[in-house]
Design an enzyme around this catalytic site. Structure first.
Site, mmCIF file in Angstrom:
data_model
loop_
_atom_site.group_PDB
_atom_site.id
_atom_site.type_symbol
_atom_site.label_atom_id
_atom_site.label_comp_id
_atom_site.label_asym_id
_atom_site.label_seq_id
_atom_site.Cartn_x
_atom_site.Cartn_y
_atom_site.Cartn_z
ATOM 1 N N HIS A 107 -0.698 -0.076 11.721
ATOM 2 C CA HIS A 107 1.320 -1.147 12.143
ATOM 3 C C HIS A 107 0.937 -0.180 12.596
ATOM 4 O O HIS A 107 1.213 1.106 12.613
ATOM 5 C CB HIS A 107 1.954 -1.553 11.405
ATOM 6 C CG HIS A 107 1.993 -2.318 10.666
ATOM 7 N ND1 HIS A 107 2.794 -3.795 10.969
ATOM 8 C CD2 HIS A 107 1.123 -2.765 9.333
ATOM 9 C CE1 HIS A 107 1.979 -5.089 9.964
ATOM 10 N NE2 HIS A 107 0.977 -4.446 9.288
ATOM 11 N N GLU A 148 -0.781 -8.662 3.690
ATOM 12 C CA GLU A 148 -0.625 -10.522 4.086
ATOM 13 C C GLU A 148 -1.802 -10.869 5.047
ATOM 14 O O GLU A 148 -2.617 -11.724 3.779
ATOM 15 C CB GLU A 148 0.618 -10.152 5.266
ATOM 16 C CG GLU A 148 1.333 -11.332 5.656
ATOM 17 C CD GLU A 148 1.457 -11.927 6.926
ATOM 18 O OE1 GLU A 148 3.013 -11.075 6.716
ATOM 19 O OE2 GLU A 148 2.074 -12.942 7.441
ATOM 20 N N HIS A 206 -5.526 -3.241 9.572
ATOM 21 C CA HIS A 206 -4.700 -2.644 10.483
ATOM 22 C C HIS A 206 -4.043 -1.728 10.396
ATOM 23 O O HIS A 206 -3.192 -1.216 9.114
ATOM 24 C CB HIS A 206 -4.230 -4.129 11.102
ATOM 25 C CG HIS A 206 -3.967 -4.814 9.495
ATOM 26 N ND1 HIS A 206 -4.171 -6.123 8.546
ATOM 27 C CD2 HIS A 206 -2.254 -4.908 9.304
ATOM 28 C CE1 HIS A 206 -2.787 -5.953 8.318
ATOM 29 N NE2 HIS A 206 -1.443 -5.893 8.187
ATOM 30 N N ILE A 247 3.028 -10.524 15.882
ATOM 31 C CA ILE A 247 3.968 -12.088 16.763
ATOM 32 C C ILE A 247 5.600 -11.646 15.858
ATOM 33 O O ILE A 247 6.085 -12.445 16.317
ATOM 34 C CB ILE A 247 3.064 -13.836 15.526
ATOM 35 C CG1 ILE A 247 3.394 -14.432 16.568
ATOM 36 C CG2 ILE A 247 3.564 -13.244 14.480
ATOM 37 C CD1 ILE A 247 3.053 -14.394 17.677
HETATM 38 P P1 5GP Z 1 1.015 -6.855 6.689
HETATM 39 O O1 5GP Z 1 -0.992 -7.460 5.893
HETATM 40 O O2 5GP Z 1 0.375 -5.730 6.429
HETATM 41 O O3 5GP Z 1 1.185 -6.629 5.698
HETATM 42 O O4 5GP Z 1 1.702 -7.871 7.436
HETATM 43 C C1 5GP Z 1 0.236 -8.357 8.630
HETATM 44 C C2 5GP Z 1 0.969 -8.410 9.964
HETATM 45 O O5 5GP Z 1 0.568 -9.047 10.902
HETATM 46 C C3 5GP Z 1 3.070 -8.856 9.607
HETATM 47 O O6 5GP Z 1 3.662 -7.697 10.139
HETATM 48 C C4 5GP Z 1 2.731 -10.738 10.535
HETATM 49 O O7 5GP Z 1 4.022 -10.659 11.527
HETATM 50 C C5 5GP Z 1 1.526 -10.197 11.384
HETATM 51 N N1 5GP Z 1 0.811 -11.474 11.419
HETATM 52 C C6 5GP Z 1 0.529 -12.034 10.536
HETATM 53 N N2 5GP Z 1 -0.737 -13.367 11.805
HETATM 54 C C7 5GP Z 1 -0.200 -12.863 12.396
HETATM 55 C C8 5GP Z 1 -0.763 -13.993 13.806
HETATM 56 O O8 5GP Z 1 -1.601 -15.024 13.467
HETATM 57 N N3 5GP Z 1 -0.992 -13.282 15.734
HETATM 58 C C9 5GP Z 1 -0.277 -11.840 15.139
HETATM 59 N N4 5GP Z 1 -0.654 -11.451 16.209
HETATM 60 N N5 5GP Z 1 0.424 -11.188 14.314
HETATM 61 C C10 5GP Z 1 -0.008 -12.081 12.771
#
Ligand code: 5GP
Length: 132
Positions: free
Chosen positions: A95, A88, A93, A30
């Site tokens: 990327h 986060e 997941h 997002i």
């Molecule tokens: P990380 O956990 O790898 O640090 O980051 C989580 C990623 O998920 C971030 O890049 C953030 O923009 C994305 N993200 C967080 N919440 C949502 C969501 O509700 N929908 C989508 N499509 N992406 C999300």
């Protein structure tokens, strides 16, 4: 309680779907680093990617490889950059980011694109995925 990514994979929260299989799901980030930035998840909830069992882990990366192929066909770029952060959202997941230069993978520089562009690129990725 289900993670936000489990709810996305179950269709309870909307997402820009890019690919799906029995055990895995891919959708647009997002807040993308670059246009077409896609997240690949196992439908099964596991917080830390290296806690996934070997079979699911291998399956996740094989699925991500297919998604990366579709993404590269849909979004012309030099490479599909790959990263695992997971600070986060507590649901493993990967990327996948279309990149042309190293700085395109800068996680402190998130972008926004209009909904219609997000939908259009997700549809293109899904179409390419379904050809594979
Ligand atoms: P990380 O956990 O790898 O640090 O980051 C989580 C990623 O998920 C971030 O890049 C953030 O923009 C994305 N993200 C967080 N919440 C949502 C969501 O509700 N929908 C989508 N499509 N992406 C999300």
């Amino acid at each position: 309680m289900a993670t936000i990514f489990s709810k996305i994979a179950a269709g309870e929260i909307p997402s820009y779907k890019c690919a799906e299989s029995e055990h895995y799901y891919a959708f647009l980030d997002i807040n993308p680093l670059a246009f077409g930035h896609t997240l690949v998840i196992p439908k099964q909830e596991v917080n830390y990617i290296f806690d996934i069992n070997d079979e699911q882990y291998a399956g996740l990366w094989a699925f991500a490889k297919k998604v990366a192929t579709a993404l590269k066909a849909a979004v012309p770029c030099r490479r599909i950059g790959v990263a695992v952060i997971g600070l986060e959202v507590p649901h493993a997941h990967i990327h996948l980011v279309p990149i042309n230069k190293e700085r395109d993978m800068d996680f402190s520089n998130k972008k926004e694109f209009p909904a219609e562009e997000m939908q259009a690129v997700a549809t293109r990725i899904l179409e390419e995925f379904e050809k594979l």
